[in-house]
Design a protein around this motif. Sequence first.
Motif, mmCIF file in Angstrom:
data_model
loop_
_atom_site.group_PDB
_atom_site.id
_atom_site.type_symbol
_atom_site.label_atom_id
_atom_site.label_comp_id
_atom_site.label_asym_id
_atom_site.label_seq_id
_atom_site.Cartn_x
_atom_site.Cartn_y
_atom_site.Cartn_z
ATOM 1 N N SER A 33 79.502 92.570 114.009
ATOM 2 C CA SER A 33 78.239 92.372 113.317
ATOM 3 C C SER A 33 77.196 93.388 113.773
ATOM 4 O O SER A 33 76.482 93.975 112.948
ATOM 5 C CB SER A 33 77.727 90.948 113.566
ATOM 6 O OG SER A 33 76.461 90.752 112.970
ATOM 7 N N GLU A 34 77.098 93.609 115.082
ATOM 8 C CA GLU A 34 76.124 94.566 115.614
ATOM 9 C C GLU A 34 76.382 95.977 115.089
ATOM 10 O O GLU A 34 75.442 96.693 114.723
ATOM 11 C CB GLU A 34 76.183 94.572 117.148
ATOM 12 C CG GLU A 34 75.558 93.376 117.805
ATOM 13 C CD GLU A 34 74.034 93.407 117.742
ATOM 14 O OE1 GLU A 34 73.447 94.508 117.584
ATOM 15 O OE2 GLU A 34 73.428 92.339 117.850
ATOM 16 N N LEU A 35 77.643 96.369 115.036
ATOM 17 C CA LEU A 35 77.981 97.727 114.616
ATOM 18 C C LEU A 35 77.813 97.916 113.113
ATOM 19 O O LEU A 35 77.201 98.897 112.655
ATOM 20 C CB LEU A 35 79.416 98.061 115.026
ATOM 21 C CG LEU A 35 79.717 98.040 116.527
ATOM 22 C CD1 LEU A 35 81.196 98.321 116.771
ATOM 23 C CD2 LEU A 35 78.845 99.026 117.282
ATOM 24 N N LEU A 36 78.356 96.988 112.333
ATOM 25 C CA LEU A 36 78.316 97.159 110.882
ATOM 26 C C LEU A 36 76.911 96.963 110.335
ATOM 27 O O LEU A 36 76.506 97.667 109.399
ATOM 28 C CB LEU A 36 79.289 96.184 110.217
ATOM 29 C CG LEU A 36 80.762 96.428 110.540
ATOM 30 C CD1 LEU A 36 81.640 95.415 109.820
ATOM 31 C CD2 LEU A 36 81.187 97.850 110.184
ATOM 32 N N GLY A 90 71.588 108.489 114.617
ATOM 33 C CA GLY A 90 72.807 107.783 114.980
ATOM 34 C C GLY A 90 72.546 106.313 115.205
ATOM 35 O O GLY A 90 71.402 105.852 115.246
ATOM 36 N N GLY A 91 73.612 105.541 115.372
ATOM 37 C CA GLY A 91 73.514 104.112 115.591
ATOM 38 C C GLY A 91 73.401 103.758 117.067
ATOM 39 O O GLY A 91 73.929 104.456 117.935
ATOM 40 N N HIS A 92 72.708 102.631 117.323
ATOM 41 C CA HIS A 92 72.538 102.144 118.693
ATOM 42 C C HIS A 92 72.597 100.616 118.698
ATOM 43 O O HIS A 92 71.954 99.961 119.514
ATOM 44 C CB HIS A 92 71.191 102.642 119.236
ATOM 45 C CG HIS A 92 71.041 102.587 120.730
ATOM 46 N ND1 HIS A 92 72.027 102.989 121.615
ATOM 47 C CD2 HIS A 92 69.988 102.195 121.500
ATOM 48 C CE1 HIS A 92 71.594 102.848 122.855
ATOM 49 N NE2 HIS A 92 70.361 102.360 122.815
ATOM 50 N N SER A 93 73.370 100.071 117.740
ATOM 51 C CA SER A 93 73.531 98.632 117.506
ATOM 52 C C SER A 93 72.336 98.105 116.716
ATOM 53 O O SER A 93 71.385 98.836 116.415
ATOM 54 C CB SER A 93 73.710 97.850 118.808
ATOM 55 O OG SER A 93 72.483 97.637 119.464
ATOM 56 N N HIS A 94 72.366 96.797 116.390
ATOM 57 C CA HIS A 94 71.258 96.202 115.652
ATOM 58 C C HIS A 94 70.211 95.598 116.591
ATOM 59 O O HIS A 94 69.031 95.878 116.461
ATOM 60 C CB HIS A 94 71.776 95.131 114.692
ATOM 61 C CG HIS A 94 70.715 94.551 113.804
ATOM 62 N ND1 HIS A 94 69.912 95.343 112.998
ATOM 63 C CD2 HIS A 94 70.307 93.266 113.603
ATOM 64 C CE1 HIS A 94 69.054 94.567 112.332
ATOM 65 N NE2 HIS A 94 69.275 93.310 112.695
#
Length: 257
Positions: free
Chosen positions: A142-145, A123-127
């Motif tokens: 920006s962090e999410l995409l 899963g995602g956890h930001s950049h």
Amino acid sequence: MYHSIAHSPNDATRALSVAPEAFTEQMALLGDRGFTPVDTARLAAAWRSGAALPARPVLITFDDGYEGVHRHALPVLAKHGFASTLFVSTGWLRGPYDTGGGLDAMLDWDQVRELAGEQVEIGGHSHTHPELDQITDEALWSELLRCKEIIADELGARPVSFAYPYGYSSRRVRRTVREAGFAQSLAVGNALARRRQGPYALQRVTVRRTTGIEEFEQLVEGRAITRNFARDRALTKGYAMVRRARQVRRKAIRSRV
């Protein structure tokens, strides 16, 4: 909610790290007590559809992307046949997108791919792991995409689950996470996940280096959680007031510009 699994963590990760021997004992307890680990996507999908979950479902989650998840946790999870979810901050992992922000030894993308092939949902956890409720709309998107696109490029599948860095979110952040294409997301909260929390504010309990096996058993059985995390909740409430004051000041400054 786990972070680092390590024999000798550094000072930055020590408090939220778990020794490999302790992790092994904790997973054995889950097996002995008849728990069935599921990943985040399966839990949320079952709650949306009303489908039955297996007996005594439990989420095993890891945040950030520390190398010990591959070195120490994966063999134990594989031994038991346990599913889990790893939430990665893509700019912290070793490789072409590394921003240098990782707090300790981090995973590389080959290790992430191996984990993904062994019942570990990625899963995602930001950049770059910022406090998402404290950044601008543009930075938030920006962090999410960026996180979502990198995971999709590296693994060939878009992540559907997300975890908020530091557990912090807001109505704006939760809405943006949904609009960015994530189907569910996890906070911290130090409480059991409940369907009534909604798919974008599911709560977890923190497992840390000081969590003994008796306390761990209480947590997974849903006992004494309020008592065990009373200090954490008091600190969280106090810091929430500080964070709201910061947001009000930033809005006031932007409105004058």
